[in-house]
Design an enzyme around this catalytic site. Sequence first.
Site, mmCIF file in Angstrom:
data_model
loop_
_atom_site.group_PDB
_atom_site.id
_atom_site.type_symbol
_atom_site.label_atom_id
_atom_site.label_comp_id
_atom_site.label_asym_id
_atom_site.label_seq_id
_atom_site.Cartn_x
_atom_site.Cartn_y
_atom_site.Cartn_z
ATOM 1 N N TYR A 42 55.715 -1.805 34.473
ATOM 2 C CA TYR A 42 56.212 -2.397 33.231
ATOM 3 C C TYR A 42 57.740 -2.466 33.195
ATOM 4 O O TYR A 42 58.378 -1.957 32.264
ATOM 5 C CB TYR A 42 55.686 -1.618 32.010
ATOM 6 C CG TYR A 42 54.221 -1.244 32.134
ATOM 7 C CD1 TYR A 42 53.239 -2.217 32.135
ATOM 8 C CD2 TYR A 42 53.835 0.091 32.290
ATOM 9 C CE1 TYR A 42 51.904 -1.887 32.271
ATOM 10 C CE2 TYR A 42 52.495 0.434 32.437
ATOM 11 C CZ TYR A 42 51.538 -0.560 32.428
ATOM 12 O OH TYR A 42 50.220 -0.227 32.566
ATOM 13 N N TYR A 55 43.672 1.288 24.731
ATOM 14 C CA TYR A 55 44.228 0.800 25.998
ATOM 15 C C TYR A 55 43.195 1.062 27.099
ATOM 16 O O TYR A 55 42.679 2.175 27.203
ATOM 17 C CB TYR A 55 45.555 1.516 26.329
ATOM 18 C CG TYR A 55 46.030 1.162 27.716
ATOM 19 C CD1 TYR A 55 46.731 -0.026 27.940
ATOM 20 C CD2 TYR A 55 45.725 1.970 28.816
ATOM 21 C CE1 TYR A 55 47.113 -0.389 29.218
ATOM 22 C CE2 TYR A 55 46.113 1.611 30.092
ATOM 23 C CZ TYR A 55 46.806 0.440 30.289
ATOM 24 O OH TYR A 55 47.180 0.066 31.551
ATOM 25 N N ASP A 89 35.508 5.144 27.809
ATOM 26 C CA ASP A 89 36.578 5.132 28.810
ATOM 27 C C ASP A 89 37.225 6.519 28.804
ATOM 28 O O ASP A 89 38.064 6.822 27.964
ATOM 29 C CB ASP A 89 37.588 4.033 28.453
ATOM 30 C CG ASP A 89 38.814 4.034 29.365
ATOM 31 O OD1 ASP A 89 38.985 5.000 30.136
ATOM 32 O OD2 ASP A 89 39.609 3.084 29.290
ATOM 33 N N LYS A 134 41.753 8.769 37.256
ATOM 34 C CA LYS A 134 42.921 9.636 37.153
ATOM 35 C C LYS A 134 42.732 11.019 37.804
ATOM 36 O O LYS A 134 42.939 11.163 38.995
ATOM 37 C CB LYS A 134 43.356 9.761 35.695
ATOM 38 C CG LYS A 134 44.037 8.468 35.181
ATOM 39 C CD LYS A 134 44.685 8.702 33.847
ATOM 40 C CE LYS A 134 45.288 7.450 33.251
ATOM 41 N NZ LYS A 134 46.571 7.080 33.779
HETATM 42 N N1 PMP Z 1 41.859 3.419 30.660
HETATM 43 C C1 PMP Z 1 42.648 4.400 30.181
HETATM 44 C C2 PMP Z 1 42.218 5.158 28.954
HETATM 45 C C3 PMP Z 1 43.856 4.709 30.817
HETATM 46 O O1 PMP Z 1 44.656 5.673 30.327
HETATM 47 C C4 PMP Z 1 44.211 3.980 31.987
HETATM 48 C C5 PMP Z 1 45.504 4.262 32.721
HETATM 49 N N2 PMP Z 1 46.599 4.511 31.955
HETATM 50 C C6 PMP Z 1 43.347 2.983 32.454
HETATM 51 C C7 PMP Z 1 42.184 2.735 31.770
HETATM 52 C C8 PMP Z 1 43.675 2.182 33.676
HETATM 53 O O2 PMP Z 1 43.628 2.983 34.801
HETATM 54 P P1 PMP Z 1 44.471 2.587 36.121
HETATM 55 O O3 PMP Z 1 45.920 2.691 35.732
HETATM 56 O O4 PMP Z 1 44.056 3.602 37.137
HETATM 57 O O5 PMP Z 1 44.077 1.206 36.492
#
Ligand code: PMP
Length: 426
Positions: free
Chosen positions: A17, A145, A246, A275
């Site tokens: 970003y 997000y 998620d 993660k």
């Molecule tokens: N979903 C959530 C809740 C996240 O925090 C993130 C990463 N910040 C993602 C999806 C996307 O994961 P990645 O950056 O490994 O593509």
Amino acid sequence: MTSDLLAFDQAHIWHPYTSATAPLPTQLVTSAEGVRLKLADGRELIDGMASWWCAIHGYNHPDINAALHTQLSAMSHVMFGGITHEPAITLCKTLIDITPEALQHVFLADSGSISVEVAIKMALQYWQATGQTKKRKLLSLRGGYHGDTFAAMSVCDPDTGMHHLFNQAVTPQFFTERPSSRFETPFSAASLADLEAVFAQHHADIAAIILEPIVQGAGGMWLYHPDYLKRVRQLCDHYHVLLIADEIATGFGRTGKLFACEWAEITPDILCVGKALTGGYMTLAATLTSSKIAQGISQNGGVFMHGPTFMGNPLACAAANASLKLLLNQDWAAQVKRLERTLKDQLMPAQQLSTVADVRVLGGIGIIEMVEPIDPVTAQAFFVARGVWVRPFGKLLYVMPPFIMSDADLTTVCQAMLDFAQHGAA
Ligand code: PMP
């Protein structure tokens, strides 16, 4: 030498970003050990970010290192089409064991965003295959997000989120108000009215609702009460809408439960994890689903249409196996409880400051929301000068340390946050 590397970096390399013509300053890290990042100029930073939720065991862990060396000497990569291997099988078995019993099928993805794409495709394919072809939309929460790829962007908050530039290009979806309680405060009936109305009005078109359980992360670091999830589960059951959880950020203990859905004792139809899955060593994520969904997709010769090149990468699976073994063989809940106590002791006093709008703590997550936006460049310089690594964004100062961080180190991080909250970078 260091300055040459940094100059090249600034001139040629995109960071997350950022602008190519007005890049933000970067720190040159040469190694990382335990909870410390070592900089090229010899300084050390205590890492309050765990590399964006990932490095729960800290860096350079001997067990994960050893697992990777062993796997490297056996096989670093092999295609997953028509081939399988023990590291992937062990990993999927563990994931099935530690997640709700109904989740019995695993798709190994190569990043969090892709695991979200996979989850959305699973939901869409399920309704297609079972003859409910009108169910093609997603419902998502404002403040949410879910990643940077196209389907994931379509379910991020369209107004305050990072991806509003693409609003005209992504598939339009349904949104409901952000769950506006706090973690500690049960919902009033009125605050669920919008959620209930969207379900009642649009359920025939909705394939799935996608949400981050308990903690909305990159969309604002909001925490909400588990009752919200319970109500969502009831509505999903009533209106035949799938629930995608998620847990890419919240999974593997961060909120004080192994998975945040456990706060509400609900089972999602589809679960995304990533993660911390590999302890932050390798890029790997997974999407789990129930036999009902898997069989629905697969009926009449149906196949699930996704298959990335690096699917099930054995090195990543070996890192994940070592990381999960470490996590599950220790009292991770006590570790996270200890972090939570220290975060509360250290950060809650900031609530008294006129510069601070709110302080929120849950498990290994501490958030100070400022009244005014924070300038990222001066803030970063302030924290680096204090020997800590936290990365403010918007009005938020937040910390989610490796689980192994000592109380003394966490106190140093929190004190720097408090000083910044009180005095700014001055
Ligand atoms: N979903 C959530 C809740 C996240 O925090 C993130 C990463 N910040 C993602 C999806 C996307 O994961 P990645 O950056 O490994 O593509």
